[in-house]
Motif scaffolding. Structure first.
Motif, PDB file in Angstrom:
ATOM      1  N   ARG A  29       5.336   8.813  -8.796  1.00  0.00           N
ATOM      2  CA  ARG A  29       4.725   7.836  -7.887  1.00  0.00           C
ATOM      3  C   ARG A  29       4.824   6.426  -8.459  1.00  0.00           C
ATOM      4  O   ARG A  29       5.065   5.471  -7.714  1.00  0.00           O
ATOM      5  CB  ARG A  29       3.264   8.205  -7.594  1.00  0.00           C
ATOM      6  CG  ARG A  29       3.123   9.479  -6.786  1.00  0.00           C
ATOM      7  CD  ARG A  29       1.736   9.697  -6.234  1.00  0.00           C
ATOM      8  NE  ARG A  29       0.647   9.326  -7.086  1.00  0.00           N
ATOM      9  CZ  ARG A  29      -0.127  10.182  -7.766  1.00  0.00           C
ATOM     10  NH1 ARG A  29       0.106  11.474  -7.704  1.00  0.00           N
ATOM     11  NH2 ARG A  29      -1.131   9.732  -8.485  1.00  0.00           N
ATOM     12  N   VAL A  30       4.656   6.286  -9.765  1.00  0.00           N
ATOM     13  CA  VAL A  30       4.805   4.973 -10.402  1.00  0.00           C
ATOM     14  C   VAL A  30       6.226   4.461 -10.192  1.00  0.00           C
ATOM     15  O   VAL A  30       6.439   3.310  -9.787  1.00  0.00           O
ATOM     16  CB  VAL A  30       4.463   5.036 -11.908  1.00  0.00           C
ATOM     17  CG1 VAL A  30       4.895   3.761 -12.621  1.00  0.00           C
ATOM     18  CG2 VAL A  30       2.983   5.300 -12.114  1.00  0.00           C
ATOM     19  N   LEU A  31       7.201   5.304 -10.430  1.00  0.00           N
ATOM     20  CA  LEU A  31       8.598   4.893 -10.252  1.00  0.00           C
ATOM     21  C   LEU A  31       8.911   4.630  -8.782  1.00  0.00           C
ATOM     22  O   LEU A  31       9.703   3.739  -8.470  1.00  0.00           O
ATOM     23  CB  LEU A  31       9.525   5.938 -10.860  1.00  0.00           C
ATOM     24  CG  LEU A  31       9.392   6.096 -12.383  1.00  0.00           C
ATOM     25  CD1 LEU A  31      10.233   7.264 -12.883  1.00  0.00           C
ATOM     26  CD2 LEU A  31       9.743   4.821 -13.121  1.00  0.00           C
ATOM     27  N   ASP A  32       8.269   5.375  -7.869  1.00  0.00           N
ATOM     28  CA  ASP A  32       8.448   5.113  -6.441  1.00  0.00           C
ATOM     29  C   ASP A  32       7.910   3.731  -6.075  1.00  0.00           C
ATOM     30  O   ASP A  32       8.543   2.987  -5.325  1.00  0.00           O
ATOM     31  CB  ASP A  32       7.727   6.176  -5.600  1.00  0.00           C
ATOM     32  CG  ASP A  32       8.347   7.566  -5.707  1.00  0.00           C
ATOM     33  OD1 ASP A  32       9.468   7.686  -6.235  1.00  0.00           O
ATOM     34  OD2 ASP A  32       7.676   8.525  -5.275  1.00  0.00           O
ATOM     35  N   VAL A  33       6.732   3.394  -6.592  1.00  0.00           N
ATOM     36  CA  VAL A  33       6.154   2.075  -6.328  1.00  0.00           C
ATOM     37  C   VAL A  33       7.102   0.997  -6.849  1.00  0.00           C
ATOM     38  O   VAL A  33       7.360   0.001  -6.167  1.00  0.00           O
ATOM     39  CB  VAL A  33       4.749   1.926  -6.954  1.00  0.00           C
ATOM     40  CG1 VAL A  33       4.284   0.475  -6.927  1.00  0.00           C
ATOM     41  CG2 VAL A  33       3.748   2.811  -6.237  1.00  0.00           C
ATOM     42  N   PHE A  44      -1.312  -5.319  -4.773  1.00  0.00           N
ATOM     43  CA  PHE A  44      -1.570  -3.915  -4.477  1.00  0.00           C
ATOM     44  C   PHE A  44      -2.911  -3.795  -3.774  1.00  0.00           C
ATOM     45  O   PHE A  44      -3.895  -4.364  -4.216  1.00  0.00           O
ATOM     46  CB  PHE A  44      -1.580  -3.096  -5.760  1.00  0.00           C
ATOM     47  CG  PHE A  44      -0.309  -3.214  -6.543  1.00  0.00           C
ATOM     48  CD1 PHE A  44       0.903  -2.849  -5.988  1.00  0.00           C
ATOM     49  CD2 PHE A  44      -0.320  -3.700  -7.831  1.00  0.00           C
ATOM     50  CE1 PHE A  44       2.080  -2.966  -6.703  1.00  0.00           C
ATOM     51  CE2 PHE A  44       0.854  -3.814  -8.565  1.00  0.00           C
ATOM     52  CZ  PHE A  44       2.056  -3.448  -7.993  1.00  0.00           C
ATOM     53  N   HIS A  45      -2.942  -3.046  -2.689  1.00  0.00           N
ATOM     54  CA  HIS A  45      -4.164  -2.878  -1.911  1.00  0.00           C
ATOM     55  C   HIS A  45      -4.429  -1.403  -1.675  1.00  0.00           C
ATOM     56  O   HIS A  45      -4.108  -0.869  -0.611  1.00  0.00           O
ATOM     57  CB  HIS A  45      -4.056  -3.620  -0.573  1.00  0.00           C
ATOM     58  CG  HIS A  45      -4.142  -5.091  -0.732  1.00  0.00           C
ATOM     59  ND1 HIS A  45      -5.325  -5.773  -0.693  1.00  0.00           N
ATOM     60  CD2 HIS A  45      -3.187  -6.008  -0.960  1.00  0.00           C
ATOM     61  CE1 HIS A  45      -5.098  -7.058  -0.873  1.00  0.00           C
ATOM     62  NE2 HIS A  45      -3.807  -7.223  -1.041  1.00  0.00           N
ATOM     63  N   VAL A  91      -3.559   6.366  -2.326  1.00  0.00           N
ATOM     64  CA  VAL A  91      -3.599   6.583  -3.759  1.00  0.00           C
ATOM     65  C   VAL A  91      -3.612   5.257  -4.504  1.00  0.00           C
ATOM     66  O   VAL A  91      -3.187   4.241  -3.980  1.00  0.00           O
ATOM     67  CB  VAL A  91      -2.403   7.448  -4.199  1.00  0.00           C
ATOM     68  CG1 VAL A  91      -2.579   8.864  -3.726  1.00  0.00           C
ATOM     69  CG2 VAL A  91      -1.108   6.884  -3.690  1.00  0.00           C
ATOM     70  N   GLN A  92      -4.098   5.250  -5.758  1.00  0.00           N
ATOM     71  CA  GLN A  92      -4.190   3.977  -6.459  1.00  0.00           C
ATOM     72  C   GLN A  92      -3.888   4.043  -7.948  1.00  0.00           C
ATOM     73  O   GLN A  92      -3.647   3.014  -8.549  1.00  0.00           O
ATOM     74  CB  GLN A  92      -5.562   3.374  -6.259  1.00  0.00           C
ATOM     75  CG  GLN A  92      -6.692   4.201  -6.816  1.00  0.00           C
ATOM     76  CD  GLN A  92      -8.048   3.621  -6.477  1.00  0.00           C
ATOM     77  OE1 GLN A  92      -8.150   2.700  -5.685  1.00  0.00           O
ATOM     78  NE2 GLN A  92      -9.079   4.152  -7.071  1.00  0.00           N
ATOM     79  N   ARG A  97       0.852  -1.185   0.000  1.00  0.00           N
ATOM     80  CA  ARG A  97       0.000   0.000   0.000  1.00  0.00           C
ATOM     81  C   ARG A  97       0.884   1.230   0.000  1.00  0.00           C
ATOM     82  O   ARG A  97       1.963   1.222   0.592  1.00  0.00           O
ATOM     83  CB  ARG A  97      -0.902   0.024   1.232  1.00  0.00           C
ATOM     84  CG  ARG A  97      -1.926  -1.099   1.221  1.00  0.00           C
ATOM     85  CD  ARG A  97      -2.681  -1.222   2.525  1.00  0.00           C
ATOM     86  NE  ARG A  97      -1.768  -1.661   3.572  1.00  0.00           N
ATOM     87  CZ  ARG A  97      -1.633  -1.052   4.754  1.00  0.00           C
ATOM     88  NH1 ARG A  97      -2.354  -0.010   5.053  1.00  0.00           N
ATOM     89  NH2 ARG A  97      -0.798  -1.512   5.653  1.00  0.00           N
ATOM     90  N   ALA A  98       0.420   2.263  -0.664  1.00  0.00           N
ATOM     91  CA  ALA A  98       1.145   3.526  -0.698  1.00  0.00           C
ATOM     92  C   ALA A  98       0.176   4.642  -0.353  1.00  0.00           C
ATOM     93  O   ALA A  98      -0.922   4.687  -0.891  1.00  0.00           O
ATOM     94  CB  ALA A  98       1.747   3.749  -2.080  1.00  0.00           C
ATOM     95  N   CYS A  99       0.595   5.510   0.537  1.00  0.00           N
ATOM     96  CA  CYS A  99      -0.281   6.575   1.011  1.00  0.00           C
ATOM     97  C   CYS A  99       0.397   7.924   0.860  1.00  0.00           C
ATOM     98  O   CYS A  99       1.610   8.033   0.956  1.00  0.00           O
ATOM     99  CB  CYS A  99      -0.631   6.358   2.473  1.00  0.00           C
ATOM    100  SG  CYS A  99      -1.469   4.796   2.780  1.00  0.00           S
TER     101      CYS A  99
END
Length: 156
Positions: free
Chosen positions: A102-106, A126-127, A133-134, A67-69
């Motif tokens: 954010r994509v590259l961070d994920v 991915f949750h 964010v999603q 998860r990413a917030c």
């Protein structure tokens, strides 16, 4: 979703070292669950921080829940995931990140988690939630399905 857009970015991401530092977090751990803090550099030098909760008794988790917030307060660990045999990984972005970043961070955090947990990237789930964010998850899932994400290198 063009290959011409993403491939050069993915190649640069692969060439940049993560500069991963791992810190045990006994203050966040519970009996049977260890928590570690991961600190690494994003592709643009921004600092990324993630928390990984995993079983203290298993070598690897069955899968990693990611998860990413946007806000650190929303990034609480889900110990129920760990109790069912998985690993829970949550991180928050530095302020005001563009979707591309954010994509590259994920992807950066995903690679570190796969290496540390000894799991294939396909075992990362991915949750997103209402508070997290999603959009980047959908893009990363697409990149993964297209085979554009290679197996991660060593975690460090």
């Amino acid at each position: 979703m063009s290959p011409e857009f993403w491939r050069p970015r993915l190649e640069r991401l692969e060439d940049e070292p993560r500069q991963l530092a791992i810190f045990p977090r006994p203050d966040l751990s519970r009996p049977g669950v260890e928590v570690i803090e991961l600190r690494m550099r994003a592709h643009d030098g921004a600092r990324l921080t993630a928390f990984l909760a995993r079983s203290a008794f298993a070598d690897t988790g069955l899968e990693v829940r990611l998860r990413a917030c946007a806000e650190a307060e929303e990034a609480s660990l889900d110990f129920a995931t760990v109790e069912t045999g998985g690993s829970d990984l949550v991180f928050h972005y530095p302020g005001e990140r563009r979707l591309e970043d954010r994509v590259l961070d994920v992807l950066r955090v995903l690679g570190a988690a796969c290496s540390l947990e000894g799991v294939d990237c396909s075992k990362v789930r991915f949750h997103p939630s209402d508070s997290c964010v999603q959009d980047e998850f959908a893009i990363v899932q697409f990149l993964r399905e297209q085979g554009w994400i290679s197996k991660p290198r060593d975690a460090r």
